[in-house]
Structures are given as C-alpha cells and as structure tokens.
Design a protein around this motif. Structure first.
Motif, short mmCIF file in Angstrom:
data_model
loop_
_atom_site.label_atom_id
_atom_site.label_comp_id
_atom_site.label_asym_id
_atom_site.label_seq_id
_atom_site.Cartn_x
_atom_site.Cartn_y
_atom_site.Cartn_z
N ASP A 38 43.70 117.86 -14.01
CA ASP A 38 42.69 118.47 -14.89
C ASP A 38 41.48 117.55 -15.01
O ASP A 38 41.59 116.32 -14.95
CB ASP A 38 43.26 118.68 -16.30
N PHE A 39 40.32 118.21 -15.19
CA PHE A 39 39.08 117.50 -15.55
C PHE A 39 38.93 117.53 -17.07
O PHE A 39 39.63 118.26 -17.77
CB PHE A 39 37.88 118.20 -14.91
N PRO A 40 37.99 116.77 -17.61
CA PRO A 40 37.74 116.84 -19.05
C PRO A 40 37.33 118.25 -19.47
O PRO A 40 36.71 119.00 -18.70
CB PRO A 40 36.58 115.85 -19.26
N THR A 41 37.69 118.60 -20.68
CA THR A 41 37.34 119.94 -21.19
C THR A 41 35.91 119.99 -21.70
O THR A 41 35.36 121.08 -21.88
CB THR A 41 38.30 120.33 -22.32
N VAL A 42 35.29 118.84 -21.93
CA VAL A 42 33.91 118.82 -22.41
C VAL A 42 32.96 118.85 -21.21
O VAL A 42 33.35 118.55 -20.09
CB VAL A 42 33.63 117.57 -23.26
N LYS A 43 31.71 119.18 -21.47
CA LYS A 43 30.72 119.19 -20.41
C LYS A 43 30.45 117.77 -19.92
O LYS A 43 30.48 116.82 -20.69
CB LYS A 43 29.43 119.83 -20.90
N VAL A 44 30.15 117.69 -18.64
CA VAL A 44 29.82 116.41 -18.03
C VAL A 44 28.38 116.46 -17.57
O VAL A 44 27.96 117.41 -16.91
CB VAL A 44 30.74 116.10 -16.83
N PHE A 45 27.60 115.43 -17.93
CA PHE A 45 26.19 115.38 -17.57
C PHE A 45 25.93 114.19 -16.66
O PHE A 45 26.51 113.11 -16.81
CB PHE A 45 25.32 115.26 -18.83
N ALA A 46 25.04 114.42 -15.71
CA ALA A 46 24.67 113.35 -14.78
C ALA A 46 23.55 112.50 -15.38
O ALA A 46 22.68 113.02 -16.08
CB ALA A 46 24.19 113.97 -13.46
#
Length: 539
Positions: A38-46
């Motif tokens: 699984d990836f994090p459930t929160v948004k990921v920003f660059a």
C-alpha cells in the motif's frame, strides 16, 4: 510401586508434550500466499518522499522495482532508486509531479507473484505566505510556496487591491487601508497557469500607546502614538477612584495605583485608608486587585501613590509618608505588606524625618525613589533588598521631585518639581544622568500654581501637580517626553476631592521633543490626566 507408576505416566506426558511443541515450531508458513503493498492514504506532493507498507503474506523473498524514483541517502544525497530486496523498502523520493509505477515481485519457494501499483504525485498549488502583524502604512514582505520545474522560471502576478500590484516573487507592500483585504496571486510555472487568493487582516497602524487616568471622568483612556493615521482617545472600559496617580505597563499588563480620597492632611472619610493596587489586561479586561490597605489599622498616609514593576515581576509603590512597599505583581487580594524601606534623618543627612516618598522607578539594577516633602528632597537609590545605596549630591537633590523618568539612551533624567526650590520655579526639568546641568523644559508662567496656571490641588508645599512622566525614545535617541497638565481653570483646590470646573478644555497631555528642537505643546486637550504610562511595544 504405585508411586513408580505415576512417575512413568508423568514422564510419558512430558515427552509427548515436548514432541508436539517441536512439531508445531517446524511446520513453516501457514495460510494464503499473497503479494501486496500500500501507498500512503494522504496526498503526496512533489518533491516528496513516499513510504510503502508491505502487505504481503507468507513470502520469503522480495524484489521492488521503482520507476523514475530516487532514494535519499543517510548523508542527505539523492541517488537513483532502481530496485530493493528489503521486506520494507526505503522511501521513494519523487522530484516531479506525475504518475509513477512501483512493482513488487515475491516468492514462496518456487511460487512467484507480481503486483504493480500506480501512485500519483501531485503538484502543490501555489500558497501565499503572508507576514505576521500586517499594519496599515507599514511596509511588509510577502512570500510564496510554489513548485518549480528544473530550469523553468516562474512568473508572478500579484494583486493586493487598491491598485497595488507586483510581479516579484517576494514583493514588499504598504497597505493604506486597514481591515480585511483580498490578496490574489497568479503564477505560471512553465507548464501551466495557476491562481490562488488569501484574505488577510490589515491592522490599524502599529504604534506605541499612551494610557492615562482622567480626574474628570475617573476613567482610564488610551491614545495610540500613530504617525501615519489620526489617532483618537479611547476609554478602555475601566473606572477609577478619585486620585489614580500611578500607571505603568509591563509586558501585557496595565498596573494602576490609587491613593483614594485623601491626599493631604485629612480627617473624616478622607483620612481613611481607601487606596488600592490593581492590574488589568491592556484592553481593560481582567481586573485584579493586587492588594489594598486595611482601613481599620491604616490611614491615608499608607495609601499607594506611584509605583513601578521591576524586571523580576515585583511591584514597588510609594506611600505618602511611610516609604516603599513591595509585592509580587501577580498577587491577588494579597495582604498589605509592611514598609520595606524609607529614608530617615541619618540617611537624608538633613536632621529631620518628615519625608514624603513620591515617585519610584527601577533604573538598571537599582530602585530609585524621589521625595517631595518640605524637607525630604531629591532622589535616593536602594537595592532590591531595600538596602540604601546612596543619593544624588548634585543640583537635582535640592528639588522636591513629584515624579521623574530616566532616558537611558540620551543619558538624561526628566523630573517635575513640587514647588519652587533651588532658585527654580515649579516646572518640568531635564538633568544629566548624574543630576547636574539642569535646564527648564516647561517652567513658564502657565506652569505657575493658581489662577492662569497649573492646578493648585493639595496645599502649599505638597501640591499634587504632575504625577507621572514617561518617554517614547528609539535606539537613536529620537522621541518625546509626555506628561499630564491640569489647568487651574479646570481643577483646583485643596479639598478632598478637589473642585472641578465645567470641562477640561484647558488641560490635557503635553509632549516635548527629546532633541529640544521645540517647546512643549499639547498633544491633545479635553482631559485632566493623573497617571500616565506608555506601552513601549508597537501593537
């Protein structure tokens, strides 16, 4: 024989139990074999890191493959991240927004499973970073948080309203209108155009504030020392007694000392101890009675006159005849303390003991007290333990000083005399820091006691006169001295309380430029001030 049978049975049981336990430990992995993560459930920003949670079941070997990711080394460097054989791989670092794949291959013996998942790394929307404490007519600098593509410049288009625009990344702005303002920002990052906006609050001009008590209304008022906008006198919601002589500001607190009804040789109600020490928040809320004298055992000579709050949080105050008392300024309804110190004939060196402690200030690491009696004069210095340090031996010591303030930047003492002494008329004067080189600041005919001049409150030799001075001075030595002037036509007489006229049209707060470039003049009229203090923090 029976005991021997039991022994054999126990040994067999233990052997069987031991064998069962050993068999369970060596069965190996049980249940479904599954590759998953699984990836994090929160948004990921660059640019940003992505941690991965391994959800696989019963696998004994792992291989991770990353697409266009990097890894941050313990030294803080970023290196290309291709594969990993860890059960839980290091976080993947993505420099640019986009859609990325992560592939996991697992094995359980000869069995093999693969799973590919995609993660979207988003571009952070532009964010406006406003400065703290935005004030009208005050230059402030804005900043942004914007994603930047390598090698591609960003263009900015700011709109601050009222015709104020900028194309800088960190514009400096001066707002001329206070209140809520809408700030708009449009940027182009080389890939697309994005916009954002933010509501900000532009405060009224940040400035130091004068607080003062008024003999007419028996209230505490404030007046901001603005330079760009017009200020107005405001009541802070606090009412006082008849003779609110002392005011000071320390931190976020306003302190008040009241002498009660009687201020001179008195009888009847005026002779009772009815003064008090109080503190308030700067907006007038949070009234706290620090302490007050007990009328059954003390009298008007014990009431608080002027005070100061020291660097350690203690409030020191003078009493008409009985020297100086002290308490912790945060106390509430505390018992009225005994006298901490007073001068006497031996210390004064004048052969008599009728000394009238008036004003008090913390100067450096000393407590300075001025005396304004018919014999006790000048300024005396004490330690925090009440021990006598010394007195001035210069010309200032020949004056009965009702109040004083020290200008540490320009090395001056400003003081108001209580009567004509030392060849000088009643007035406001300036001396060097050692009490020498005295010059008149405001000692012309208008400062004379009686008709056409200053109020004659009190009696000969013990006029109430000016009860607080304060200064606003910057690091360059520029600024003003402020004090209250009460005209004879507005308030007069030796009664308790004094006689008030129909208005205070000839009274008010006066200001004197510290560089001596101009004479004292009224800052405003319409009030008859007693206590006066400046909040030295621009708010």
């Amino acid at each position: 024989m029976k005991s021997l049978k039991y022994f054999y049975l126990l040994a067999i049981f233990l052997f069987v139990s031991g064998c069962s336990k050993e068999e369970i430990q060596n069965i190996g992995q049980q249940g479904q074999y599954l590759a998953n993560f699984d990836f994090p459930t929160v948004k990921v920003f660059a640019p940003g890191k992505v941690g991965i949670t391994n959800r696989s079941k019963n696998a004994d070997k792992f291989e991770w493959e990353f697409n266009d990711a990097k890894r941050v080394t313990p030294q803080g460097d970023t290196v290309e991240y291709l594969t990993s054989d860890k059960m839980v791989p290091d976080s993947a670092f993505y420099e640019l927004p986009g859609e990325y794949e992560v592939k996991l291959t697992t094995w359980q013996g000869n069995q093999k499973q693969e799973i590919i998942k995609k993660i979207i790394v988003e571009k952070q929307a532009p964010t406006i970073l406003p400065p703290d404490n935005i004030g009208v007519f005050m230059e402030v600098e804005f900043a942004t948080k914007v994603f930047q593509y390598p090698g591609k410049p960003i263009t900015y288009n700011w709109d601050f309203g009222n015709g104020i625009t900028s194309n800088l990344a960190n514009p400096k702005v001066t707002f001329t209108i206070e209140g809520t303002q809408l700030v708009k920002l449009t940027i182009n990052d080389g890939q697309e155009t994005l916009s954002t906006e933010l509501l900000i609050n532009v405060q009224g001009e940040l400035a130091k504030t004068i607080y003062f008590t008024d003999a007419f209304s028996r209230r505490i008022y404030k007046y901001k020392l603005t330079k760009q906008s017009v200020s107005q006198v405001e009541w802070i919601g606090v009412s006082t007694g008849y003779n609110a002589f002392g005011l000071s500001v320390k931190g976020s607190k306003l302190y008040l000392s009241e002498a009660g009804l009687g201020t001179r040789f008195s009888s009847g109600d005026a002779a009772k101890a009815d003064g008090s020490l109080k503190s308030y928040n700067l907006d007038g809320s949070g009234e706290n009675i620090i302490s007050k004298p007990v009328a059954s055992t003390l009298d008007y000579r014990d009431d608080p006159w002027m005070h100061t709050v020291d660097q350690y949080g203690n409030i020191w105050w003078t009493c008409r005849n009985w020297g100086v008392r002290a308490l912790n300024a945060s106390a509430s309804e505390a018992s009225y303390p005994a006298v901490k110190f007073n001068i006497n004939a031996t210390i004064a060196g004048e052969g008599v003991a009728t000394y009238f402690a008036s004003d008090i200030k913390e100067v450096g690491n000393e407590i300075w007290v001025s005396y304004a009696g018919t014999t006790g004069k000048g300024i005396y210095k004490f330690g925090y333990d009440g021990a006598f340090i010394g007195k001035f031996t210069t010309a200032i010591q020949s004056h009965a000083i009702r109040t004083f303030v020290v200008d540490q930047v320009n090395k001056h003492i400003y003081f108001a005399t209580n009567r004509a002494d030392g060849g000088r008329a009643v007035g406001v004067y300036r001396a060097d820091l050692d009490g020498s080189n005295i010059i008149a600041i405001d000692a012309n005919w208008t400062m004379g006691i009686g008709s056409g001049g200053f109020s004659d409150q009190g009696a000969a030799g013990e006029f109430i006169y000016i009860t607080n001075l304060d200064i606003d001075v910057d690091e360059n030595g520029d600024g003003h001295l402020y004090y209250g002037y009460r005209s004879f036509s507005d308030i007069r007489g030796s009664g308790n309380p004094p006689t008030l006229g129909t208005s205070a049209e000839n009274s008010g707060i006066k200001a004197y430029n510290l560089d001596g470039s101009e004479s004292s003049k009224f800052l405003f009229k319409g009030y008859a001030p007693y206590g006066l203090a400046i909040d030295q923090v621009k708010r």
